[in-house]
Design an enzyme around this catalytic site. Structure first.
Site, PDB file in Angstrom:
ATOM      1  N   ARG A 153       1.129  -1.267  -0.063  1.00 55.13           N
ATOM      2  CA  ARG A 153       0.001  -0.128   0.031  1.00 55.13           C
ATOM      3  C   ARG A 153       0.797   1.213  -0.041  1.00 55.13           C
ATOM      4  O   ARG A 153       0.337   2.186  -0.383  1.00 55.13           O
ATOM      5  CB  ARG A 153      -1.064  -0.062   1.107  1.00 55.13           C
ATOM      6  CG  ARG A 153      -1.928   1.441   1.217  1.00 55.13           C
ATOM      7  CD  ARG A 153      -3.156   1.309   2.149  1.00 55.13           C
ATOM      8  NE  ARG A 153      -2.938   0.275   3.388  1.00 55.13           N
ATOM      9  CZ  ARG A 153      -2.049   1.184   4.391  1.00 55.13           C
ATOM     10  NH1 ARG A 153      -1.748   2.535   4.457  1.00 55.13           N
ATOM     11  NH2 ARG A 153      -2.095   0.291   5.508  1.00 55.13           N
ATOM     12  N   TYR A 187     -15.071  18.011 -14.376  1.00 50.29           N
ATOM     13  CA  TYR A 187     -15.697  16.890 -14.255  1.00 50.29           C
ATOM     14  C   TYR A 187     -16.584  16.675 -13.055  1.00 50.29           C
ATOM     15  O   TYR A 187     -16.058  17.261 -11.832  1.00 50.29           O
ATOM     16  CB  TYR A 187     -14.614  15.844 -14.051  1.00 50.29           C
ATOM     17  CG  TYR A 187     -14.897  14.279 -14.108  1.00 50.29           C
ATOM     18  CD1 TYR A 187     -15.355  13.587 -15.234  1.00 50.29           C
ATOM     19  CD2 TYR A 187     -14.671  13.803 -12.676  1.00 50.29           C
ATOM     20  CE1 TYR A 187     -15.669  12.213 -15.150  1.00 50.29           C
ATOM     21  CE2 TYR A 187     -14.956  12.448 -12.717  1.00 50.29           C
ATOM     22  CZ  TYR A 187     -15.536  11.742 -13.825  1.00 50.29           C
ATOM     23  OH  TYR A 187     -16.038  10.465 -13.616  1.00 50.29           O
ATOM     24  N   ASP A 200      -6.061  19.358 -14.016  1.00 56.16           N
ATOM     25  CA  ASP A 200      -6.678  18.163 -14.554  1.00 56.16           C
ATOM     26  C   ASP A 200      -6.372  18.037 -15.832  1.00 56.16           C
ATOM     27  O   ASP A 200      -6.944  18.763 -16.784  1.00 56.16           O
ATOM     28  CB  ASP A 200      -8.048  17.678 -14.287  1.00 56.16           C
ATOM     29  CG  ASP A 200      -8.577  16.517 -14.740  1.00 56.16           C
ATOM     30  OD1 ASP A 200      -7.912  15.894 -15.445  1.00 56.16           O
ATOM     31  OD2 ASP A 200      -9.693  16.103 -13.958  1.00 56.16           O
ATOM     32  N   LYS A 218      -8.487   7.146 -18.976  1.00 54.37           N
ATOM     33  CA  LYS A 218      -8.914   7.580 -20.526  1.00 54.37           C
ATOM     34  C   LYS A 218      -7.789   7.434 -21.533  1.00 54.37           C
ATOM     35  O   LYS A 218      -7.532   6.337 -21.689  1.00 54.37           O
ATOM     36  CB  LYS A 218      -9.316   9.089 -20.143  1.00 54.37           C
ATOM     37  CG  LYS A 218     -10.385   9.233 -19.074  1.00 54.37           C
ATOM     38  CD  LYS A 218     -11.682   8.525 -19.209  1.00 54.37           C
ATOM     39  CE  LYS A 218     -12.497   8.857 -17.636  1.00 54.37           C
ATOM     40  NZ  LYS A 218     -12.799   9.884 -17.073  1.00 54.37           N
TER      41      LYS A 218
HETATM   42  C1  LIG Z   1     -12.939  10.207 -15.717  1.00 56.46           C
HETATM   43  C2  LIG Z   1     -12.545  11.791 -15.492  1.00 56.46           C
HETATM   44  C3  LIG Z   1     -11.985  11.822 -14.033  1.00 56.46           C
HETATM   45  C4  LIG Z   1     -12.040  10.556 -12.926  1.00 56.46           C
HETATM   46  O1  LIG Z   1     -11.387   9.780 -13.198  1.00 56.46           O
HETATM   47  P1  LIG Z   1     -11.440   8.024 -12.937  1.00 56.46           P
HETATM   48  O2  LIG Z   1     -10.408   7.402 -13.293  1.00 56.46           O
HETATM   49  O3  LIG Z   1     -13.065   7.535 -13.446  1.00 56.46           O
HETATM   50  O4  LIG Z   1     -11.693   8.166 -11.429  1.00 56.46           O
HETATM   51  C5  LIG Z   1     -11.505  13.103 -13.826  1.00 56.46           C
HETATM   52  N1  LIG Z   1     -11.389  13.944 -14.455  1.00 56.46           N
HETATM   53  C6  LIG Z   1     -11.662  13.884 -15.930  1.00 56.46           C
HETATM   54  C7  LIG Z   1     -11.482  15.008 -16.865  1.00 56.46           C
HETATM   55  C8  LIG Z   1     -12.166  12.818 -16.478  1.00 56.46           C
HETATM   56  O5  LIG Z   1     -12.543  12.669 -17.756  1.00 56.46           O
END
Ligand SMILES: *Cc1c(COP(=O)(O)O)cnc(C)c1O
Length: 391
Positions: free
Chosen positions: A54, A107, A184, A209
């Site tokens: 962890r 998001y 982000d 993604k």
């Molecule tokens: C999908 C997404 C997230 C969240 O990520 P997860 O891997 O689903 O927890 C955060 N920011 C953006 C821009 C996203 O497209």
């Protein structure tokens, strides 16, 4: 770990070369997956030792090194069990009683996480239009005037409204106010934009993604150049426990090997689709940062390399048309998420939690790497179905 840290290597090369095992006789060319929750260890473990999975495991390290190098960071990334794991850890950098300024079209789970923080610990949350540089700068100054060291959350382009933030200007204003910028970078990927080099202090990713790229992994990452912030994020990961499994980390690195090709092809497809839809008689509106009529087109061109693979459209048939279109598709996948090799779309407002300022009939398209002629044919047919609801 490897000698692929050569900073003169170009980003596309780094996606292939970074995070490999040492170049030694008999060494594998890919890192191994280690399945062990604990390690043989005696005495007092210092910071770098492997003790318990962890806290750290060698299967994370190649991905962390590769992603760190790709984002232009001097420190490796920190992988998390999901994008939201990384985002939650980054939001924990906001001090109790502090203030976070966040795009109203972030998001949606990031917005919810910020709002929960506000409910729990009297953190002030101010939602802004991140494309409006004057307004955001004013919000940052007002926050400092209230005695905060503001945390500015940046998503650019935003999800799903595709607003583009002026990252260098906003970072300068936030730093002048004694604050911190967290970006982000999921939509742009490190190949499209490197927020750390544009002034951000922390970058977060949903590795789920584009980075992993095949819709088969949930994973996240946080990055920073700052040793102190890196240590705090690492501690949040160890204590929060949102850690990555070894298979996910390995699969993400495997997916990342083709990031440059996937991004190149999907962006090319997205640009062709945007151009096709722009003058389409059955399309009421289309938005893509690469189109000259996008309100922040110039800004995107200056700050990004490429305009991404997400676009939005509103069919002429309204909400009912958008729903009918979704059901009529044969190739495009009606699904949430984005950044996979397959093209997918969804009407965002089907989620009750989506921002009410997002139009009801807006479809977000994640363009994949198929032959664009097939994508256009499928969409055109479905647009004709949607048009039956116009009137
Ligand atoms: C999908 C997404 C997230 C969240 O990520 P997860 O891997 O689903 O927890 C955060 N920011 C953006 C821009 C996203 O497209």
């Amino acid at each position: 770990m490897t000698d692929q840290h050569d900073p003169t290597l170009r980003p596309d090369t780094l996606t292939v070369a970074a995070g490999r095992p040492a170049r030694e006789e008999q060494a594998p060319v890919n890192p191994p997956v280690v399945l062990s929750s604990t390690y043989f260890s005696t005495g007092s473990p210092d910071g770098g030792d492997l003790v318990y999975a962890r806290l750290g495991t060698e299967t994370w390290l190649p991905l962390e090194e590769a992603l760190g190098t790709l984002e232009g960071s001097t420190l490796p990334a920190l992988v998390f069990g999901s994008g939201m794991g990384a985002i939650s850890a980054a939001l924990d950098l906001v001090p109790a009683g502090g203030e976070v300024i966040i795009p109203r079209h972030s998001y949606h789970a990031s917005l919810v996480a910020a709002r929960h923080l506000a409910e729990r610990s009297q953190v002030r949350v101010t939602e802004v239009d991140i494309a409006d540089t004057d307004r955001v700068t004013a919000a940052v100054r007002e926050s400092a005037a209230r005695g905060h060291e503001p945390v500015l959350w940046v998503e650019s382009p935003t999800n799903p409204m595709l607003e583009v933030a002026d990252l260098p200007a906003l970072a300068e204003a936030t730093h002048a106010a004694g604050g911190l910028v967290i970006a982000d970078n999921t939509f742009a990927t490190p190949l499209g934009q490197r927020p750390l080099t544009l002034g951000a202090d922390v970058v977060v990713h949903s590795v789920t993604k584009y980075l992993a790229g095949h819709s088969d992994v949930i994973l996240g990452a946080a990055l920073t150049d700052d040793e102190g912030l890196h240590e705090r994020l690492r501690t949040r990961r160890s204590i929060g426990g949102a850690v990555a499994g070894p298979w996910e980390a390995w699969l993400a690195l495997r997916g990342m090997r083709t990031l440059a090709l996937r991004v190149q092809r999907s962006q090319q497809n997205a640009a062709a689709l945007a151009e096709h839809l722009r003058t389409h008689p059955l399309v009421a509106a289309v938005s893509y940062p690469g189109l000259p009529d996008h309100p922040q087109h110039e800004r995107a061109a200056a700050q990004m390399s490429g305009f991404g693979s997400i676009l939005t459209l509103r069919p002429v048939g309204g909400v009912e048309g958008a729903e009918a279109l979704t059901r009529a598709l044969r190739l495009w996948l009606p699904a949430t998420s984005l950044g996979g090799v397959e093209s997918s779309l969804e009407r965002r407002r089907r989620f009750a939690a989506e921002a009410p300022t997002v139009p009801e009939d807006l479809l977000r398209l994640s363009v994949g790497i198929e032959d664009v002629a097939d994508l256009i044919a499928d969409l055109d047919r479905a647009l004709a179905v949607a048009a039956q609801y116009a009137g």
